[in-house]
Design a protein around this motif. Structure first.
Motif, PDB file in Angstrom:
ATOM      1  N   LEU A  79       6.295  -0.987   6.045  1.00 51.32           N
ATOM      2  CA  LEU A  79       5.789  -1.263   4.740  1.00 51.32           C
ATOM      3  C   LEU A  79       5.040  -0.226   4.036  1.00 51.32           C
ATOM      4  CD1 LEU A  79       4.817  -5.107   4.963  1.00 51.32           C
ATOM      5  CD2 LEU A  79       6.685  -3.977   3.793  1.00 51.32           C
ATOM      6  N   GLU A  80       3.934   0.278   4.907  1.00 55.12           N
ATOM      7  CA  GLU A  80       3.080   1.450   4.390  1.00 55.12           C
ATOM      8  C   GLU A  80       4.171   2.772   4.272  1.00 55.12           C
ATOM      9  OE1 GLU A  80      -0.261   3.761   3.453  1.00 55.12           O
ATOM     10  OE2 GLU A  80       0.296   1.435   3.507  1.00 55.12           O
ATOM     11  N   TYR A  81       4.958   2.924   4.982  1.00 53.69           N
ATOM     12  CA  TYR A  81       5.864   4.166   4.770  1.00 53.69           C
ATOM     13  C   TYR A  81       6.665   4.144   3.511  1.00 53.69           C
ATOM     14  CZ  TYR A  81       9.956   7.357   5.654  1.00 53.69           C
ATOM     15  OH  TYR A  81      10.792   8.213   5.698  1.00 53.69           O
ATOM     16  N   PHE A  82       7.137   3.003   2.916  1.00 50.49           N
ATOM     17  CA  PHE A  82       7.992   2.909   1.692  1.00 50.49           C
ATOM     18  C   PHE A  82       6.940   2.507   0.631  1.00 50.49           C
ATOM     19  CE2 PHE A  82      11.552   1.486   4.482  1.00 50.49           C
ATOM     20  CZ  PHE A  82      12.514   2.373   4.018  1.00 50.49           C
ATOM     21  N   PHE A  83       6.107   1.867   0.744  1.00 50.61           N
ATOM     22  CA  PHE A  83       5.133   1.492  -0.591  1.00 50.61           C
ATOM     23  C   PHE A  83       3.796   1.917  -0.713  1.00 50.61           C
ATOM     24  CE2 PHE A  83       8.036  -2.124   0.690  1.00 50.61           C
ATOM     25  CZ  PHE A  83       8.886  -1.993  -0.443  1.00 50.61           C
ATOM     26  N   HIS A  84       3.388   2.295   0.290  1.00 52.69           N
ATOM     27  CA  HIS A  84       1.716   3.125   0.449  1.00 52.69           C
ATOM     28  C   HIS A  84       0.503   2.081  -0.390  1.00 52.69           C
ATOM     29  CE1 HIS A  84       3.787   6.870   1.708  1.00 52.69           C
ATOM     30  NE2 HIS A  84       4.817   6.844   0.697  1.00 52.69           N
ATOM     31  N   GLN A  85       0.690   0.996   0.210  1.00 50.78           N
ATOM     32  CA  GLN A  85      -0.305  -0.048  -0.601  1.00 50.78           C
ATOM     33  C   GLN A  85      -1.315  -0.508   0.313  1.00 50.78           C
ATOM     34  OE1 GLN A  85      -0.046  -1.315  -3.619  1.00 50.78           O
ATOM     35  NE2 GLN A  85       1.381   0.309  -3.930  1.00 50.78           N
ATOM     36  N   GLY A  86      -1.230   0.372   1.545  1.00 53.70           N
ATOM     37  CA  GLY A  86      -2.257   0.072   2.452  1.00 53.70           C
ATOM     38  C   GLY A  86      -2.379  -1.328   3.120  1.00 53.70           C
ATOM     39  N   ILE A  87      -3.340  -1.868   3.565  1.00 52.90           N
ATOM     40  CA  ILE A  87      -3.438  -3.189   4.010  1.00 52.90           C
ATOM     41  C   ILE A  87      -2.810  -4.605   3.243  1.00 52.90           C
ATOM     42  CG2 ILE A  87      -5.799  -4.134   3.647  1.00 52.90           C
ATOM     43  CD1 ILE A  87      -6.137  -4.844   6.619  1.00 52.90           C
ATOM     44  N   PHE A  88      -2.934  -4.165   2.127  1.00 50.31           N
ATOM     45  CA  PHE A  88      -2.402  -5.256   0.978  1.00 50.31           C
ATOM     46  C   PHE A  88      -0.970  -5.856   1.195  1.00 50.31           C
ATOM     47  CE2 PHE A  88      -0.016  -6.306  -2.634  1.00 50.31           C
ATOM     48  CZ  PHE A  88      -0.624  -7.439  -3.318  1.00 50.31           C
TER      49      PHE A  88
END
Length: 415
Positions: A79-88
Protein backbone atom coordinates in the motif's frame (compact mmCIF):
# COMPACT_ATOMS: atom_id res chain seq x y z
CA UNK A 1 -33.31 -10.51 24.65
CA UNK A 2 -35.75 -10.27 21.77
CA UNK A 3 -36.35 -7.24 19.58
CA UNK A 4 -39.80 -6.99 17.96
CA UNK A 5 -38.84 -5.19 14.75
CA UNK A 6 -39.75 -5.74 11.13
CA UNK A 7 -37.00 -6.35 8.56
CA UNK A 8 -36.72 -2.72 7.43
CA UNK A 9 -36.48 -1.53 11.02
CA UNK A 10 -33.81 -4.16 11.74
CA UNK A 11 -31.68 -2.97 8.83
CA UNK A 12 -32.13 0.68 9.81
CA UNK A 13 -31.17 -0.05 13.42
CA UNK A 14 -28.10 -2.00 12.32
CA UNK A 15 -26.91 0.66 9.85
CA UNK A 16 -27.54 3.44 12.38
CA UNK A 17 -25.59 1.65 15.10
CA UNK A 18 -22.67 0.75 12.85
CA UNK A 19 -22.50 4.29 11.46
CA UNK A 20 -22.41 5.75 14.98
CA UNK A 21 -19.79 3.28 16.26
CA UNK A 22 -17.40 3.60 13.35
CA UNK A 23 -17.83 7.37 13.03
CA UNK A 24 -16.84 7.70 16.68
CA UNK A 25 -13.94 5.32 16.11
CA UNK A 26 -12.64 7.27 13.11
CA UNK A 27 -12.98 10.64 14.82
CA UNK A 28 -11.29 9.39 18.00
CA UNK A 29 -8.28 8.35 15.92
CA UNK A 30 -8.04 11.73 14.16
CA UNK A 31 -9.58 10.34 10.96
CA UNK A 32 -7.08 7.45 10.94
CA UNK A 33 -4.13 9.82 10.88
CA UNK A 34 -3.46 10.16 14.60
CA UNK A 35 -0.23 9.31 16.42
CA UNK A 36 0.99 5.72 16.47
CA UNK A 37 -0.31 3.73 19.43
CA UNK A 38 1.03 0.63 21.12
CA UNK A 39 2.70 -1.75 18.70
CA UNK A 40 1.91 0.43 15.70
CA UNK A 41 5.31 2.09 15.86
CA UNK A 42 7.38 -1.03 15.23
CA UNK A 43 4.68 -2.60 13.03
CA UNK A 44 4.87 0.43 10.71
CA UNK A 45 8.67 0.35 10.75
CA UNK A 46 8.54 -3.31 9.74
CA UNK A 47 5.99 -2.58 7.01
CA UNK A 48 8.34 -0.01 5.51
CA UNK A 49 10.96 -2.73 4.98
CA UNK A 50 8.51 -4.29 2.48
CA UNK A 51 7.59 -1.01 0.77
CA UNK A 52 10.49 -0.75 -1.71
CA UNK A 53 9.39 -3.60 -3.97
CA UNK A 54 6.25 -5.61 -4.79
CA UNK A 55 7.79 -9.05 -4.21
CA UNK A 56 9.76 -9.42 -0.97
CA UNK A 57 13.12 -11.16 -0.96
CA UNK A 58 13.79 -14.36 0.96
CA UNK A 59 16.20 -12.46 3.16
CA UNK A 60 13.56 -9.85 4.05
CA UNK A 61 11.10 -12.64 4.92
CA UNK A 62 13.60 -14.24 7.28
CA UNK A 63 14.78 -11.12 9.07
CA UNK A 64 11.90 -8.69 9.55
CA UNK A 65 12.03 -8.89 13.35
CA UNK A 66 8.37 -9.54 14.26
CA UNK A 67 6.89 -12.60 15.90
CA UNK A 68 3.95 -13.12 13.56
CA UNK A 69 4.02 -14.27 9.95
CA UNK A 70 4.58 -11.45 7.44
CA UNK A 71 1.52 -11.16 5.18
CA UNK A 72 0.08 -8.05 6.92
CA UNK A 73 3.43 -6.25 6.79
CA UNK A 74 3.82 -7.15 3.12
CA UNK A 75 0.35 -5.78 2.31
CA UNK A 76 0.91 -2.60 4.33
CA UNK A 77 4.23 -2.21 2.51
CA UNK A 78 2.57 -2.67 -0.88
CA UNK A 79 0.00 0.00 0.00
CA UNK A 80 2.84 2.38 0.81
CA UNK A 81 4.63 1.40 -2.41
CA UNK A 82 1.59 2.37 -4.52
CA UNK A 83 -0.07 5.22 -2.61
CA UNK A 84 2.52 6.79 -0.25
CA UNK A 85 -0.15 7.58 2.35
CA UNK A 86 1.84 6.45 5.34
CA UNK A 87 0.13 4.63 8.19
CA UNK A 88 -3.28 5.97 7.08
CA UNK A 89 -3.59 3.43 4.24
CA UNK A 90 -2.96 0.43 6.49
CA UNK A 91 -5.40 1.71 9.08
CA UNK A 92 -8.02 2.30 6.38
CA UNK A 93 -7.57 -1.28 5.17
CA UNK A 94 -8.12 -2.61 8.68
CA UNK A 95 -11.21 -0.43 9.03
CA UNK A 96 -12.61 -1.90 5.81
CA UNK A 97 -11.83 -5.44 6.99
CA UNK A 98 -13.49 -4.75 10.34
CA UNK A 99 -16.62 -3.35 8.70
CA UNK A 100 -16.74 -6.28 6.28
CA UNK A 101 -16.72 -8.78 9.14
CA UNK A 102 -19.40 -6.87 11.04
CA UNK A 103 -21.66 -6.87 7.96
CA UNK A 104 -21.09 -10.58 7.31
CA UNK A 105 -21.96 -11.41 10.91
CA UNK A 106 -24.46 -8.74 11.88
CA UNK A 107 -26.43 -7.64 8.82
CA UNK A 108 -30.06 -8.67 9.52
CA UNK A 109 -31.07 -10.67 6.45
CA UNK A 110 -34.57 -12.11 6.39
CA UNK A 111 -33.23 -15.47 7.51
CA UNK A 112 -31.13 -14.15 10.40
CA UNK A 113 -33.22 -11.19 11.58
CA UNK A 114 -32.41 -9.71 14.98
CA UNK A 115 -30.22 -12.72 15.80
CA UNK A 116 -27.58 -11.21 13.52
CA UNK A 117 -27.75 -7.83 15.29
CA UNK A 118 -27.33 -9.50 18.65
CA UNK A 119 -24.33 -11.39 17.30
CA UNK A 120 -22.78 -8.11 16.15
CA UNK A 121 -23.28 -6.74 19.67
CA UNK A 122 -21.63 -9.86 21.05
CA UNK A 123 -18.69 -9.34 18.72
CA UNK A 124 -18.25 -5.75 19.95
CA UNK A 125 -18.09 -7.04 23.53
CA UNK A 126 -14.68 -8.44 22.58
CA UNK A 127 -12.66 -5.30 23.42
CA UNK A 128 -9.86 -5.86 20.91
CA UNK A 129 -12.18 -6.05 17.90
CA UNK A 130 -13.38 -2.47 17.76
CA UNK A 131 -10.10 -1.05 19.09
CA UNK A 132 -8.04 -2.68 16.35
CA UNK A 133 -10.47 -1.49 13.66
CA UNK A 134 -8.62 1.81 13.35
CA UNK A 135 -5.07 0.72 14.14
CA UNK A 136 -2.21 -0.79 12.16
CA UNK A 137 -2.34 -4.17 13.91
CA UNK A 138 -2.07 -7.58 12.27
CA UNK A 139 -4.89 -9.38 14.10
CA UNK A 140 -7.81 -8.07 12.05
CA UNK A 141 -6.34 -9.30 8.79
CA UNK A 142 -5.86 -12.76 10.28
CA UNK A 143 -9.45 -12.70 11.61
CA UNK A 144 -10.78 -11.71 8.21
CA UNK A 145 -9.12 -14.64 6.44
CA UNK A 146 -10.31 -17.04 9.15
CA UNK A 147 -13.86 -15.79 8.67
CA UNK A 148 -13.54 -16.22 4.89
CA UNK A 149 -12.31 -19.74 5.54
CA UNK A 150 -15.43 -20.57 7.54
CA UNK A 151 -17.82 -18.83 5.14
CA UNK A 152 -16.36 -20.91 2.30
CA UNK A 153 -16.29 -24.09 4.37
CA UNK A 154 -19.98 -24.12 5.30
CA UNK A 155 -20.80 -23.53 1.65
CA UNK A 156 -18.63 -26.51 0.68
CA UNK A 157 -16.17 -24.28 -1.22
CA UNK A 158 -13.23 -26.20 0.17
CA UNK A 159 -10.55 -24.95 -2.18
CA UNK A 160 -11.45 -21.34 -1.37
CA UNK A 161 -11.58 -22.23 2.31
CA UNK A 162 -8.13 -23.81 2.08
CA UNK A 163 -6.67 -20.69 0.42
CA UNK A 164 -8.29 -18.40 3.01
CA UNK A 165 -6.86 -20.43 5.90
CA UNK A 166 -3.41 -20.46 4.29
CA UNK A 167 -3.59 -16.65 4.11
CA UNK A 168 -4.79 -16.54 7.72
CA UNK A 169 -1.76 -18.55 8.88
CA UNK A 170 0.44 -16.29 6.74
CA UNK A 171 -0.98 -13.43 8.81
CA UNK A 172 -0.65 -15.01 12.26
CA UNK A 173 0.64 -18.45 13.16
CA UNK A 174 -2.10 -18.99 15.76
CA UNK A 175 -4.74 -19.25 13.03
CA UNK A 176 -3.49 -22.82 12.55
CA UNK A 177 -6.07 -23.86 15.16
CA UNK A 178 -9.05 -23.26 12.85
CA UNK A 179 -8.23 -25.42 9.80
CA UNK A 180 -6.78 -28.04 12.15
CA UNK A 181 -10.09 -28.24 14.04
CA UNK A 182 -12.09 -28.52 10.80
CA UNK A 183 -9.74 -31.19 9.43
CA UNK A 184 -10.04 -33.20 12.65
CA UNK A 185 -13.82 -32.91 12.67
CA UNK A 186 -14.25 -33.84 9.01
CA UNK A 187 -11.85 -36.78 9.29
CA UNK A 188 -13.90 -38.18 12.19
CA UNK A 189 -17.14 -37.74 10.22
CA UNK A 190 -15.73 -39.42 7.10
CA UNK A 191 -14.20 -42.24 9.14
CA UNK A 192 -17.46 -42.81 11.03
CA UNK A 193 -19.51 -42.87 7.83
CA UNK A 194 -17.17 -45.24 5.96
CA UNK A 195 -17.96 -48.78 7.06
CA UNK A 196 -15.40 -50.42 4.84
CA UNK A 197 -12.71 -49.53 2.29
CA UNK A 198 -15.04 -50.17 -0.65
CA UNK A 199 -17.04 -47.11 0.39
CA UNK A 200 -13.97 -44.85 0.13
CA UNK A 201 -14.90 -41.74 -1.85
CA UNK A 202 -12.17 -39.27 -2.79
CA UNK A 203 -14.65 -36.40 -3.04
CA UNK A 204 -15.59 -36.92 0.62
CA UNK A 205 -11.94 -36.96 1.66
CA UNK A 206 -11.43 -33.48 0.22
CA UNK A 207 -13.46 -32.11 3.13
CA UNK A 208 -10.65 -32.96 5.53
CA UNK A 209 -7.73 -32.92 3.09
CA UNK A 210 -8.29 -29.25 2.13
CA UNK A 211 -8.13 -27.88 5.70
CA UNK A 212 -5.24 -30.27 6.42
CA UNK A 213 -3.28 -28.72 3.55
CA UNK A 214 -3.98 -25.28 5.01
CA UNK A 215 -2.87 -26.37 8.48
CA UNK A 216 0.31 -27.95 7.10
CA UNK A 217 1.27 -24.62 5.51
CA UNK A 218 2.63 -23.65 8.93
CA UNK A 219 5.60 -25.95 8.26
CA UNK A 220 6.55 -23.80 5.27
CA UNK A 221 6.98 -20.84 7.59
CA UNK A 222 8.82 -22.94 10.18
CA UNK A 223 11.22 -24.08 7.45
CA UNK A 224 11.71 -20.51 6.23
CA UNK A 225 12.29 -19.13 9.73
CA UNK A 226 14.13 -22.22 10.98
CA UNK A 227 11.83 -21.91 13.97
CA UNK A 228 8.44 -20.58 15.00
CA UNK A 229 9.30 -16.99 14.01
CA UNK A 230 12.23 -15.02 12.59
CA UNK A 231 15.34 -15.59 14.68
CA UNK A 232 15.82 -11.89 15.46
CA UNK A 233 12.28 -11.68 16.84
CA UNK A 234 12.71 -14.81 18.95
CA UNK A 235 15.88 -13.38 20.47
CA UNK A 236 14.64 -9.84 21.08
CA UNK A 237 10.88 -9.75 21.70
CA UNK A 238 9.54 -13.29 22.20
CA UNK A 239 8.11 -14.26 25.59
CA UNK A 240 10.04 -16.98 27.37
CA UNK A 241 7.63 -19.76 26.34
CA UNK A 242 8.31 -19.08 22.66
CA UNK A 243 12.10 -19.03 22.86
CA UNK A 244 12.22 -22.81 22.98
CA UNK A 245 10.20 -24.72 20.37
CA UNK A 246 9.08 -27.45 22.75
CA UNK A 247 8.37 -25.35 25.86
CA UNK A 248 4.70 -25.17 26.88
CA UNK A 249 2.90 -23.32 29.68
CA UNK A 250 -0.15 -25.38 30.49
CA UNK A 251 -1.50 -22.87 32.98
CA UNK A 252 -2.07 -20.44 30.13
CA UNK A 253 -4.95 -22.66 28.99
CA UNK A 254 -6.94 -21.61 32.07
CA UNK A 255 -6.35 -17.94 31.31
CA UNK A 256 -7.53 -18.41 27.73
CA UNK A 257 -10.64 -20.34 28.79
CA UNK A 258 -11.40 -17.56 31.29
CA UNK A 259 -11.14 -14.96 28.50
CA UNK A 260 -13.58 -17.02 26.43
CA UNK A 261 -15.94 -17.27 29.40
CA UNK A 262 -15.95 -13.52 29.96
CA UNK A 263 -16.12 -12.31 26.36
CA UNK A 264 -18.11 -15.05 24.60
CA UNK A 265 -20.04 -17.29 27.02
CA UNK A 266 -21.43 -14.59 29.30
CA UNK A 267 -22.40 -12.20 26.46
CA UNK A 268 -24.19 -15.05 24.68
CA UNK A 269 -26.09 -15.86 27.86
CA UNK A 270 -27.30 -12.29 28.43
CA UNK A 271 -28.01 -11.49 24.77
CA UNK A 272 -30.05 -14.59 23.93
CA UNK A 273 -33.06 -15.16 26.22
CA UNK A 274 -31.25 -15.27 29.59
CA UNK A 275 -34.39 -16.27 31.52
CA UNK A 276 -35.01 -19.24 29.24
CA UNK A 277 -31.33 -20.14 29.30
CA UNK A 278 -31.32 -20.04 33.09
CA UNK A 279 -34.32 -22.39 33.23
CA UNK A 280 -32.64 -24.77 30.78
CA UNK A 281 -29.42 -24.57 32.77
CA UNK A 282 -31.13 -25.43 36.04
CA UNK A 283 -32.90 -28.35 34.36
CA UNK A 284 -29.59 -29.48 32.87
CA UNK A 285 -27.97 -29.41 36.31
CA UNK A 286 -30.43 -32.07 37.42
CA UNK A 287 -30.31 -34.18 34.26
CA UNK A 288 -26.53 -34.06 33.70
CA UNK A 289 -25.31 -33.72 37.25
CA UNK A 290 -22.67 -36.42 36.90
CA UNK A 291 -21.25 -34.96 33.70
CA UNK A 292 -21.05 -31.47 35.21
CA UNK A 293 -19.32 -32.78 38.34
CA UNK A 294 -16.78 -34.66 36.21
CA UNK A 295 -16.03 -31.56 34.13
CA UNK A 296 -15.70 -29.38 37.22
CA UNK A 297 -13.50 -31.93 39.00
CA UNK A 298 -11.32 -32.50 35.93
CA UNK A 299 -10.84 -28.77 35.44
CA UNK A 300 -10.05 -28.32 39.14
CA UNK A 301 -7.42 -31.06 38.98
CA UNK A 302 -5.85 -29.45 35.93
CA UNK A 303 -6.07 -26.09 37.72
CA UNK A 304 -4.22 -27.42 40.77
CA UNK A 305 -1.48 -29.09 38.74
CA UNK A 306 -1.11 -26.22 36.25
CA UNK A 307 -2.27 -23.01 37.98
CA UNK A 308 -3.13 -20.08 35.73
CA UNK A 309 -1.01 -16.98 35.40
CA UNK A 310 -1.89 -13.99 37.56
CA UNK A 311 -0.14 -11.71 35.10
CA UNK A 312 -1.16 -10.91 31.54
CA UNK A 313 -2.67 -8.24 29.32
CA UNK A 314 -6.27 -7.18 29.05
CA UNK A 315 -9.27 -6.01 31.06
CA UNK A 316 -9.79 -9.31 32.85
CA UNK A 317 -6.21 -9.41 34.07
CA UNK A 318 -6.59 -5.82 35.31
CA UNK A 319 -9.56 -7.00 37.38
CA UNK A 320 -7.47 -9.92 38.65
CA UNK A 321 -4.75 -7.50 39.77
CA UNK A 322 -7.29 -5.54 41.84
CA UNK A 323 -8.55 -8.54 43.82
CA UNK A 324 -7.08 -8.55 47.33
CA UNK A 325 -6.08 -12.21 47.59
CA UNK A 326 -4.78 -15.02 45.40
CA UNK A 327 -7.73 -17.19 46.42
CA UNK A 328 -10.18 -14.69 44.91
CA UNK A 329 -8.02 -14.34 41.80
CA UNK A 330 -7.90 -18.09 41.25
CA UNK A 331 -11.62 -18.41 42.02
CA UNK A 332 -12.49 -15.85 39.35
CA UNK A 333 -10.33 -17.51 36.69
CA UNK A 334 -11.60 -20.99 37.61
CA UNK A 335 -15.26 -19.90 37.51
CA UNK A 336 -14.95 -18.28 34.09
CA UNK A 337 -13.00 -21.19 32.64
CA UNK A 338 -15.57 -23.63 34.04
CA UNK A 339 -18.35 -21.70 32.27
CA UNK A 340 -16.43 -22.14 29.02
CA UNK A 341 -15.92 -25.87 29.56
CA UNK A 342 -19.60 -26.40 30.32
CA UNK A 343 -20.79 -24.25 27.40
CA UNK A 344 -18.61 -26.09 24.91
CA UNK A 345 -18.89 -29.57 26.39
CA UNK A 346 -20.94 -30.92 23.45
CA UNK A 347 -18.78 -32.82 20.93
CA UNK A 348 -19.22 -30.58 17.90
CA UNK A 349 -17.07 -28.48 15.59
CA UNK A 350 -17.32 -25.34 17.74
CA UNK A 351 -16.06 -27.21 20.80
CA UNK A 352 -13.15 -28.52 18.72
CA UNK A 353 -12.36 -24.97 17.60
CA UNK A 354 -12.25 -23.87 21.26
CA UNK A 355 -10.12 -26.89 22.17
CA UNK A 356 -7.59 -26.37 19.38
CA UNK A 357 -7.32 -22.67 20.17
CA UNK A 358 -6.73 -23.51 23.82
CA UNK A 359 -3.96 -25.93 22.87
CA UNK A 360 -2.32 -23.29 20.67
CA UNK A 361 -2.38 -20.87 23.61
CA UNK A 362 0.01 -23.15 25.50
CA UNK A 363 2.67 -21.34 23.44
CA UNK A 364 1.37 -17.81 24.07
CA UNK A 365 1.55 -15.12 26.70
CA UNK A 366 -1.82 -14.61 28.48
CA UNK A 367 -3.41 -11.85 26.40
CA UNK A 368 -7.15 -11.53 25.89
CA UNK A 369 -6.83 -10.23 22.31
CA UNK A 370 -6.00 -13.78 21.23
CA UNK A 371 -9.68 -14.73 21.58
CA UNK A 372 -10.64 -12.25 18.84
CA UNK A 373 -10.55 -14.72 15.89
CA UNK A 374 -12.42 -17.27 18.02
CA UNK A 375 -15.06 -14.62 18.80
CA UNK A 376 -15.40 -13.79 15.10
CA UNK A 377 -15.95 -17.46 14.21
CA UNK A 378 -18.35 -18.10 17.10
CA UNK A 379 -20.57 -15.09 16.39
CA UNK A 380 -20.58 -15.86 12.68
CA UNK A 381 -21.74 -19.43 13.24
CA UNK A 382 -24.24 -18.15 15.80
CA UNK A 383 -25.60 -15.60 13.34
CA UNK A 384 -26.28 -18.30 10.71
CA UNK A 385 -27.65 -20.68 13.35
CA UNK A 386 -24.90 -23.29 13.12
CA UNK A 387 -22.89 -22.90 16.33
CA UNK A 388 -24.67 -25.93 17.83
CA UNK A 389 -24.50 -27.98 14.61
CA UNK A 390 -21.73 -30.19 13.18
CA UNK A 391 -22.15 -32.67 16.04
CA UNK A 392 -19.47 -35.32 15.81
CA UNK A 393 -21.59 -38.25 16.91
CA UNK A 394 -25.26 -37.36 16.42
CA UNK A 395 -25.49 -35.16 13.36
CA UNK A 396 -23.73 -34.92 10.03
CA UNK A 397 -21.81 -31.91 8.81
CA UNK A 398 -23.86 -29.13 7.26
CA UNK A 399 -23.29 -26.74 4.40
CA UNK A 400 -25.17 -23.61 3.43
CA UNK A 401 -26.57 -22.77 0.07
CA UNK A 402 -26.43 -19.21 -1.25
CA UNK A 403 -29.69 -18.39 0.52
CA UNK A 404 -28.32 -19.68 3.86
CA UNK A 405 -30.36 -22.90 3.78
CA UNK A 406 -28.67 -25.70 5.69
CA UNK A 407 -28.01 -28.81 3.61
CA UNK A 408 -26.21 -32.10 4.31
CA UNK A 409 -22.52 -31.90 3.45
CA UNK A 410 -20.76 -34.27 1.07
CA UNK A 411 -19.34 -36.16 4.01
CA UNK A 412 -22.83 -36.97 5.25
CA UNK A 413 -23.81 -38.81 2.10
CA UNK A 414 -21.94 -41.91 3.17
CA UNK A 415 -22.69 -44.37 0.42
Amino acid sequence: MKLQLNHSQQKFLFLLGITAIYTALIVSHNFLDGPKLGDEGHFWKTSLTFSDRLIPTIDSLRNYGELNTPLPFIIYGVLEYFFHQGIFAGRLLNLILSLSMVFIIGFPSRDKGTRAILCAIGLFVCPSFIRHGALLYTDLMACFWVLMGFVSYIRSRHLLSCIAFILAIASRQYMLAFPAAIAFYEFIVVFRNSKNLREFNLANQWRWIAPSIAALSIFGWIYLFQGLAPETAIENVAPEVQKNTWTLQAGGAINFLAFVGLYIVLPEFFLFSPVVKLQVMLKSLKQHQRKIILIAAGLLLFFLVFPPFLIGWGKLMQIVYLLPSDILKFALLYSLSLLTCLRFSQPNLMSLVVLFNTLIMLKAYPWEKYIMPLAVVFWYLKSVGLEQQFNIFKQQGLALTKDNTALPSLSSQGK
